[in-house]
Design a protein around this motif. Structure first.
Motif, PDB file in Angstrom:
ATOM      1  N   VAL A   1       1.042  -1.357  -0.129  1.00 59.76           N
ATOM      2  CA  VAL A   1       0.215   0.126   0.178  1.00 59.76           C
ATOM      3  C   VAL A   1       1.003   1.226   0.029  1.00 59.76           C
ATOM      4  N   ILE A   2       2.064   1.149   0.917  1.00 61.12           N
ATOM      5  CA  ILE A   2       2.842   2.333   0.851  1.00 61.12           C
ATOM      6  C   ILE A   2       3.603   2.531  -0.547  1.00 61.12           C
ATOM      7  N   LEU A   3       3.844   1.428  -0.981  1.00 61.51           N
ATOM      8  CA  LEU A   3       4.787   1.611  -2.283  1.00 61.51           C
ATOM      9  C   LEU A   3       3.724   2.012  -3.464  1.00 61.51           C
ATOM     10  N   VAL A   4       2.759   1.621  -3.331  1.00 59.07           N
ATOM     11  CA  VAL A   4       1.699   1.959  -4.258  1.00 59.07           C
ATOM     12  C   VAL A   4       1.182   3.481  -4.299  1.00 59.07           C
ATOM     13  N   TRP A   5       1.155   3.711  -3.039  1.00 59.41           N
ATOM     14  CA  TRP A   5       0.846   5.546  -2.515  1.00 59.41           C
ATOM     15  C   TRP A   5       2.220   6.167  -3.007  1.00 59.41           C
ATOM     16  N   TRP A   6       3.353   5.401  -2.567  1.00 62.39           N
ATOM     17  CA  TRP A   6       4.412   6.405  -3.151  1.00 62.39           C
ATOM     18  C   TRP A   6       4.588   6.624  -4.574  1.00 62.39           C
ATOM     19  N   VAL A   7       4.366   5.282  -5.357  1.00 63.38           N
ATOM     20  CA  VAL A   7       4.603   5.332  -6.942  1.00 63.38           C
ATOM     21  C   VAL A   7       3.433   6.342  -7.547  1.00 63.38           C
ATOM     22  N   TYR A   8       2.311   6.112  -7.025  1.00 61.62           N
ATOM     23  CA  TYR A   8       1.221   6.873  -7.962  1.00 61.62           C
ATOM     24  C   TYR A   8       0.923   8.416  -7.211  1.00 61.62           C
ATOM     25  N   PHE A   9       1.102   8.437  -6.202  1.00 63.08           N
ATOM     26  CA  PHE A   9       0.745   9.799  -5.570  1.00 63.08           C
ATOM     27  C   PHE A   9       1.849  10.673  -5.080  1.00 63.08           C
ATOM     28  N   TYR A  10       2.537  10.181  -4.313  1.00 64.07           N
ATOM     29  CA  TYR A  10       3.573  10.983  -3.519  1.00 64.07           C
ATOM     30  C   TYR A  10       4.737  11.479  -4.547  1.00 64.07           C
ATOM     31  N   SER A  11       5.355  10.332  -5.346  1.00 60.76           N
ATOM     32  CA  SER A  11       6.243  10.760  -6.283  1.00 60.76           C
ATOM     33  C   SER A  11       6.150  11.782  -7.293  1.00 60.76           C
ATOM     34  N   PRO A  12       4.883  11.454  -8.101  1.00 61.13           N
ATOM     35  CA  PRO A  12       4.441  12.385  -8.869  1.00 61.13           C
ATOM     36  C   PRO A  12       3.880  14.003  -8.528  1.00 61.13           C
ATOM     37  N   LEU A  13       3.665  13.708  -7.280  1.00 58.61           N
ATOM     38  CA  LEU A  13       3.074  15.294  -6.553  1.00 58.61           C
ATOM     39  C   LEU A  13       4.433  15.887  -6.350  1.00 58.61           C
ATOM     40  N   GLN A  14       5.590  15.164  -5.981  1.00 61.05           N
ATOM     41  CA  GLN A  14       6.782  15.882  -5.559  1.00 61.05           C
ATOM     42  C   GLN A  14       7.473  16.232  -6.871  1.00 61.05           C
ATOM     43  N   GLU A  15       7.316  15.641  -7.865  1.00 59.74           N
ATOM     44  CA  GLU A  15       7.903  16.214  -9.385  1.00 59.74           C
ATOM     45  C   GLU A  15       6.952  17.352  -9.695  1.00 59.74           C
ATOM     46  N   SER A  16       5.626  17.267  -9.359  1.00 60.17           N
ATOM     47  CA  SER A  16       5.181  18.600  -9.775  1.00 60.17           C
ATOM     48  C   SER A  16       5.455  19.546  -8.977  1.00 60.17           C
ATOM     49  N   ILE A  17       5.630  19.515  -7.585  1.00 57.45           N
ATOM     50  CA  ILE A  17       5.917  20.649  -6.859  1.00 57.45           C
ATOM     51  C   ILE A  17       7.418  21.047  -7.365  1.00 57.45           C
ATOM     52  N   ALA A  18       8.383  20.174  -7.445  1.00 58.28           N
ATOM     53  CA  ALA A  18       9.679  20.637  -8.252  1.00 58.28           C
ATOM     54  C   ALA A  18       9.574  21.284  -9.357  1.00 58.28           C
ATOM     55  N   GLU A  19       8.514  20.959 -10.418  1.00 63.32           N
ATOM     56  CA  GLU A  19       8.614  21.659 -11.476  1.00 63.32           C
ATOM     57  C   GLU A  19       8.066  23.053 -11.460  1.00 63.32           C
ATOM     58  N   ALA A  20       6.945  23.246 -10.379  1.00 67.08           N
ATOM     59  CA  ALA A  20       6.449  24.414 -10.367  1.00 67.08           C
ATOM     60  C   ALA A  20       7.562  25.205  -9.640  1.00 67.08           C
ATOM     61  N   LYS A  21       8.294  24.796  -8.682  1.00 71.84           N
ATOM     62  CA  LYS A  21       9.271  25.671  -8.144  1.00 71.84           C
ATOM     63  C   LYS A  21      10.436  25.956  -9.025  1.00 71.84           C
ATOM     64  N   ASP A  22      10.683  25.280 -10.093  1.00 71.56           N
ATOM     65  CA  ASP A  22      11.781  25.549 -11.019  1.00 71.56           C
ATOM     66  C   ASP A  22      10.804  26.913 -12.176  1.00 71.56           C
ATOM     67  N   GLU A  23       9.674  26.375 -12.165  1.00 73.21           N
ATOM     68  CA  GLU A  23       9.113  27.363 -13.179  1.00 73.21           C
ATOM     69  C   GLU A  23       8.797  28.884 -12.530  1.00 73.21           C
ATOM     70  N   TYR A  24       8.698  28.667 -11.157  1.00 71.96           N
ATOM     71  CA  TYR A  24       8.385  29.989 -10.553  1.00 71.96           C
ATOM     72  C   TYR A  24       9.641  30.736 -10.284  1.00 71.96           C
ATOM     73  N   SER A  25      10.726  29.958 -10.154  1.00 71.57           N
ATOM     74  CA  SER A  25      12.132  30.497 -10.362  1.00 71.57           C
ATOM     75  C   SER A  25      12.458  31.350 -11.569  1.00 71.57           C
ATOM     76  N   LEU A  26      12.213  30.256 -12.698  1.00 69.57           N
ATOM     77  CA  LEU A  26      12.395  31.141 -14.014  1.00 69.57           C
ATOM     78  C   LEU A  26      11.468  32.534 -14.363  1.00 69.57           C
ATOM     79  N   LYS A  27      10.219  32.463 -13.732  1.00 69.64           N
ATOM     80  CA  LYS A  27       9.597  33.565 -14.191  1.00 69.64           C
ATOM     81  C   LYS A  27       9.908  34.809 -13.266  1.00 69.64           C
ATOM     82  N   LEU A  28      10.181  34.420 -12.086  1.00 69.06           N
ATOM     83  CA  LEU A  28      10.985  35.365 -11.104  1.00 69.06           C
ATOM     84  C   LEU A  28      12.106  36.011 -11.495  1.00 69.06           C
ATOM     85  N   GLU A  29      12.743  35.157 -11.968  1.00 67.75           N
ATOM     86  CA  GLU A  29      14.181  35.659 -12.879  1.00 67.75           C
ATOM     87  C   GLU A  29      13.857  36.385 -14.084  1.00 67.75           C
ATOM     88  N   LYS A  30      13.028  36.247 -14.899  1.00 67.24           N
ATOM     89  CA  LYS A  30      12.575  36.960 -16.023  1.00 67.24           C
ATOM     90  C   LYS A  30      11.787  38.254 -15.554  1.00 67.24           C
TER      91      LYS A  30
END
Length: 183
Positions: A19-48
């Motif tokens: 259950v923890i592995l499924v939760w990690w693979v399908y929910f937590y990990s993609p959410l962390q990737e989305s958060i990291a992408e949003a932070k990167d995009e925010y940094s780029l927009k702020l720099e621009k």
């Protein structure tokens, strides 16, 4: 019984891990990737945004002499002739010219309001005056129009000379006045 219990615990542990592995693979990990992408995009927009602000500041410093300042705007407003429309504007100019001519003994023969003109996208009031005077009166008239601190220009001037009269100059001239609607 303890063997059965151990198996139940083992199965429960495996199920929990799955259950923890499924939760990690399908929910937590993609959410962390989305958060990291949003932070990167925010940094780029702020720099621009910061680069654009710096460019604006640099351009303002370089071209500050071309920027309209509040005092310049007030100075331009002082050049405007009061009037809500072209008719009022023409009336003010006609009164000012009549007062000048009366003061300087220049007889007004004819006064006419012509159709409005255009300068860029702005309307211009056009007035035509006909006067008779001498060389001194012409000099007074030109000096008055030159020193007029308003947005008025001579659009056309026609001077006819006659030897027989005291007021030997017959002058027809057009005054064009810039009208900027304040609305």
């Amino acid at each position: 019984m303890s063997n059965k219990r151990n198996r139940q615990w083992l199965m429960g542990g495996i199920l929990t891990i799955l259950v923890i592995l499924v939760w990690w693979v399908y929910f937590y990990s993609p959410l962390q990737e989305s958060i990291a992408e949003a932070k990167d995009e925010y940094s780029l927009k702020l720099e621009k945004k910061m680069r654009v602000k710096k460019q604006i500041n640099d351009l303002e410093k370089i071209h500050s002499e071309n920027m309209i300042q509040e005092t310049d705007l007030q100075g331009f407003a002082n050049l405007m002739i009061p009037g809500k429309n072209l008719e009022e504007l023409n009336a003010v100019i006609q009164q000012n010219m009549q007062k000048f001519m009366d003061t300087n003994s220049i007889p007004l023969q004819k006064y006419q309001v012509l159709g409005p003109g255009k300068w860029m996208d702005y309307d211009m009031g056009v007035l035509e005056f006909t006067v008779t005077t001498n060389h001194q009166g012409l000099a007074y008239l030109l000096k008055y129009l030159e020193e007029l601190k308003q947005l008025v220009r001579i659009g056309q001037m026609n001077i006819n000379y006659s030897r027989s009269r005291a007021n030997n100059l017959h002058i027809t001239f057009r005054l064009e006045t810039l009208f900027v609607d304040k609305d």
